[in-house]
Every structure is written in structure tokens, then in C-alpha cells.
Motif scaffolding. Sequence first.
Motif, PDB file in Angstrom:
ATOM      1  N   ASN A 421      12.677 -35.660  32.566  1.00 44.50           N
ATOM      2  CA  ASN A 421      11.878 -35.903  31.257  1.00 44.50           C
ATOM      3  C   ASN A 421      10.181 -37.128  31.833  1.00 44.50           C
ATOM      4  O   ASN A 421       8.792 -37.170  31.712  1.00 44.50           O
ATOM      5  CB  ASN A 421      12.471 -36.828  30.015  1.00 44.50           C
ATOM      6  N   MET A 424       7.981 -35.763  34.042  1.00 45.62           N
ATOM      7  CA  MET A 424       6.683 -34.647  33.708  1.00 45.62           C
ATOM      8  C   MET A 424       6.261 -36.438  32.664  1.00 45.62           C
ATOM      9  O   MET A 424       4.940 -35.847  32.813  1.00 45.62           O
ATOM     10  CB  MET A 424       7.874 -33.988  32.496  1.00 45.62           C
ATOM     11  N   LYS A 441       3.285 -26.838  28.817  1.00 44.96           N
ATOM     12  CA  LYS A 441       3.864 -26.981  28.887  1.00 44.96           C
ATOM     13  C   LYS A 441       5.194 -26.452  29.238  1.00 44.96           C
ATOM     14  O   LYS A 441       5.328 -26.096  27.225  1.00 44.96           O
ATOM     15  CB  LYS A 441       3.934 -28.825  28.515  1.00 44.96           C
ATOM     16  N   ASN A 443       9.413 -25.745  28.811  1.00 48.77           N
ATOM     17  CA  ASN A 443      10.472 -26.804  29.364  1.00 48.77           C
ATOM     18  C   ASN A 443      12.255 -25.430  29.339  1.00 48.77           C
ATOM     19  O   ASN A 443      12.224 -25.089  28.362  1.00 48.77           O
ATOM     20  CB  ASN A 443      10.916 -27.653  28.050  1.00 48.77           C
ATOM     21  N   HIS A 444      12.041 -25.515  30.390  1.00 47.24           N
ATOM     22  CA  HIS A 444      13.114 -23.788  31.048  1.00 47.24           C
ATOM     23  C   HIS A 444      14.418 -24.414  30.898  1.00 47.24           C
ATOM     24  O   HIS A 444      15.314 -23.165  30.063  1.00 47.24           O
ATOM     25  CB  HIS A 444      12.963 -23.561  32.143  1.00 47.24           C
ATOM     26  N   LYS A 446      15.233 -26.375  27.827  1.00 41.11           N
ATOM     27  CA  LYS A 446      15.575 -25.578  26.303  1.00 41.11           C
ATOM     28  C   LYS A 446      15.642 -24.499  26.272  1.00 41.11           C
ATOM     29  O   LYS A 446      16.528 -24.020  25.624  1.00 41.11           O
ATOM     30  CB  LYS A 446      14.910 -26.906  25.862  1.00 41.11           C
ATOM     31  N   ASN A 458      14.753 -28.629  34.164  1.00 39.60           N
ATOM     32  CA  ASN A 458      13.559 -27.733  35.339  1.00 39.60           C
ATOM     33  C   ASN A 458      12.198 -27.628  34.105  1.00 39.60           C
ATOM     34  O   ASN A 458      12.598 -26.677  32.734  1.00 39.60           O
ATOM     35  CB  ASN A 458      13.959 -26.034  35.332  1.00 39.60           C
ATOM     36  N   GLN A 459      11.408 -28.294  34.464  1.00 43.75           N
ATOM     37  CA  GLN A 459      10.003 -28.373  33.033  1.00 43.75           C
ATOM     38  C   GLN A 459       8.770 -27.645  33.835  1.00 43.75           C
ATOM     39  O   GLN A 459       8.729 -27.998  35.445  1.00 43.75           O
ATOM     40  CB  GLN A 459       9.826 -29.791  32.771  1.00 43.75           C
ATOM     41  N   SER A 488       5.892 -28.042  38.478  1.00 43.41           N
ATOM     42  CA  SER A 488       6.881 -27.961  38.405  1.00 43.41           C
ATOM     43  C   SER A 488       7.778 -28.981  39.134  1.00 43.41           C
ATOM     44  O   SER A 488       8.176 -29.857  40.148  1.00 43.41           O
ATOM     45  CB  SER A 488       7.909 -26.746  39.016  1.00 43.41           C
ATOM     46  N   TRP A 490      12.363 -30.249  38.243  1.00 45.46           N
ATOM     47  CA  TRP A 490      13.418 -30.079  38.000  1.00 45.46           C
ATOM     48  C   TRP A 490      14.536 -30.644  39.102  1.00 45.46           C
ATOM     49  O   TRP A 490      14.483 -31.645  39.725  1.00 45.46           O
ATOM     50  CB  TRP A 490      13.295 -28.758  39.111  1.00 45.46           C
TER      51      TRP A 490
END
Length: 537
Positions: A421, A424, A441, A443-444, A446, A458-459, A488, A490
Amino acid sequence: MRKKLLTLASMLISGAMLAQNGGTIMKKYEDQLPQAGRGNVHVAYQGKSIDQMIYEFMEEQGIPGMTLAIVQAPYIPRVVGYGVTDLKKGNLAAAKTLWPIGPISQGFTAVAIMQLLEKGKLYLNDSIGKYLKDIPDNWKGITILQLLQHSSGIADYRDQKGFDVSADYQPIQLIKTVAHIPLAFEPGTDVKQSATNFLLLTSIIEKAGKMPYHDFVKKYQIDYLGLQQTYFGEDIVKVKQEDVTTTHNVHETFKKDKAYINPSETTTGYIENDSKLVTAPSISPTSLKGFSDIWASAENVSHWDIALAGGVLIAQPENRNMIYKPTTLANGKVVPAMAGWQFYNHKGLMDIKGNAPGHSAFLSRFTDASELVCVTLLANKEGVELTNLARKIAAAFDSSKMGTGANDSQLYTFESQFSVNETMSHIEHTLKTMGIPIFAKFNHGKNAEEVGLKLLPNQVIVFGSPKVGTKLMQENPSISIELPLKISVWEDKNGSVWAAFPQMNMMAAEYNLDGEPVIGKMQELLKTIVVKAASVY
């Protein structure tokens, strides 16, 4: 210059292939080789030998010369020079080549402070006004610890108008250039690197140690460890060096004087200007005192680094831990940096790095008992980010523990010091500051949670310049599938956080855009964004 490096690169690649084949030959006696304990004898990472990785990197970055040293404690099994240390003289980078080690010099200052602590000559919570009288009143309550932490808020004299790295200064002259500047923050509440902090520490060392800073470090670190290729800038004149320009670039003196056999030679530093390398300004011995004032060989940096691992330089574990762990500020904020060192989520990993005029320096330490690998890289081009290369070199000794877990030929990966977080958030802030549009953006983690699945953080952030992207698509419309740009971030299963983006040169080759100059600029832009977002300093 480019042609020379390409020729050297092709020679080294051939050697690298032999080295890798050598690993195959060793399999004949595989049952006699140690399976664990003292490191990996097959030193290659993702199909490339260390030599091959370095020469490809030097070609990509336009670096004339570099020296690498690797520690597998307590050994220094590999010290290698690549390229040349001076474009006019043609001197080769070698094991005994002397480089300005830039901000790594802070490590020597920090050790000196801890040695005085162990001698009972000072305490870390002492106010610096106890030792220094000719400083502004609002500085006097700042503690020695806050100087070490770079949490004083004192401005950096290097940023002031008129500062000349080639000029000679007395400490009081440099202090006066920032004495009128308000503190950037309340001491002990934030961290910002400033050479002024370590200049003040050298004066405290002189007061508490009752001898010049130079003499104290030389006695208790350089001479104590027998570092014959470690010098303060003021002592470089004592190094015997042959002037090969008088003999048409041919060394002759070694035939008559044994002191010139395998000599210690200083480097010439370079900066890039209009796509050409130009000689950088010389470094005054007094302009960067305590912060960037030491010259050393990569091997000597490694020797000193090994001494940090135990009680050789700093006897008590609690004192070593004080300067080799993240900073906890008085307000509870934890900053993953201390005394120039930076720390990561990878257990035991720390590094210290930066620039000296015309040079780049890097030292990383994998201090966990299961690893004990350290990498030193010294290069004679300013502004080179060496972290990614050093990580791949370390991974050549054990990719399962020190590798990135990604395909590093396809991705540029950089370990962050922060959470996903926070990393990013830093990337987003940097993009907005640069005026670069953010398109999306994701947020994988979430998204996974919303469908009842678990995924480590992972974003992905999507951004770019339509003007630049359109130009590339005019050249090859199919590259549109790669645009806009993406970064990316992560967290892996070991808790390390990575920021990554596609290697632009690889992408360009796939779309026949190798010669497009904007590709190189995109690579450097992405690297700048990632490094800034993932680092304290």
C-alpha cells in the motif's frame, strides 16, 4: 568507447559460456561436492553468468569501468575488474583499483561513534551542544543518535548555492551555509539524509576521541583491519601511480620497481552530457567529510564489511544492532533506514549506496545466518542505480533465497522497503508530481477477497503519456497492446515487497522498435519512479 565495450562483452560472454559449461563438468564429481553450507559453486542466475550480467549492464548504462567483490562470509571468493578506469590512459579496472566509495563512507563514521560509545567517551542521547559550541542554538538540543538517524532536520550543505565539491573547506564554513535555514522538521520526527549530519559527527568524534577524525578512523578501522587499499581523500597523493601518458599508455615502471607490480591506481570519474562521457569534477578531501570522503578497493570494502558481521569493530551486539536496524522515531514512526543504511522485508538484508562525483557505489549485506552473502559494486560513472544488478549477482549464489522470484530478463524488479500500500501510494504521488496521467489502478488482493479467495497484497497502476504512446503506435500499431505503461507491486510468500515493470528494451525488440530513442527514456523514467517510491533515501 561503445565498440570497446561490445568487444569486451562478447569476450566475456564466451567466457561465461565456458563457466556455465564448467558447472556441467563439475557434475562428474557431484557426489563429492558439498551440498550445502559454504555457498553455491554454480554461480549463474536465470541462465546468465555473473560476468555476462555485468557486461550487459555496463553496455546498457555506458559504464567505462567497474569492480565487483563478493563475500561468502568469512571468504571473499570473487574480486573482478571490468573495463577501464580512465578512458585516456586505458588503465584496467582491477582488484586493487581505488574508487571513491561515496556514501558508504558514512559506515566508517557510524562505526567510529559506536567505538567511542564502547570506550565510554560519549552517549548516543547526548545533545550535540555538549561537544560543539559554534553551532546554531536550535541545533544544540539535537542528539548524536538523531544525527546518525538523519532525523535532525538540518539542511544539507551540498544543496546550497555556491557549494563546490572540488573546493577545500573547514567544517565551520560548511555549517555556516545552512545555519540560517530552519529545521525541516522537529528533530526525531522524520528522516531526511543530509551530509551536514555526518560532518557534525566527525567534529564530535574529534572532541570525544581527542584526535583528528582521520586519525581515529585510520587507527581503529583501517590500520586495525590491515586495509592496504583504503585511504582518505587527503592521503591519495601517497599512492604510487605511474603516469602512462608519458610512455604512450604502456606501463614500464613495474619492470624496475616492485611497488608498481599489480598497483593500486585511482579512477577517473565520468558523467554523461549530451550522450557523451565527460570527466567529472575532482573531489576535495574536505568537501564531503564523514559522508563521502573515503577511497577504497572493492575487496577492502568487503574486508571491512566482514568485520561488521561480528564483534571485530563493534564489540557488543546491542551496539551493532543500534546502527544496523531500522530507525524507530520518538513519535513511534518506523523508518527502514539508519546511518546511510537501508533495510528491507527480506530477513537480514541491508544496503548502503549512492554517488560520488563521477562514480557510483553500492554495498549490500545478506546477514541472515542462512545466507551471509555481500555484494560490492564500484563504477566510474555517476548516477548509476546498481541495486537491481547486485540483487541478481547475489541470487547467482542462491536464487531460491536471494532471487526475485520473477523472470528478470523480462521484468525490472526492485525490492521495496515499504508495504504494498505504501509503495503504491508513493508511486501515485510521484506520478502526480511529474504530471503524468494515471488511467487506472487495480487491487488484485481486494478483488480476490471479494470472490472468496485469498491473495497476498498485489496491485497494479496504469499510466502514461498519450503523446509518447501515440508516436510508438504510429511506428507499430500492434504495440498498443503493451500500452499504457504499468507498474506492479506485490508481496511474496516470504514477506518481501517487489515493484516491477516490463524491460522496455525487450518490449521494443519484439515490436522492431529497438532504435527508437524514446524507449530508453521510458526505461529510465520507470526506473526513477520505482526506485524513488521503494526507497527511503
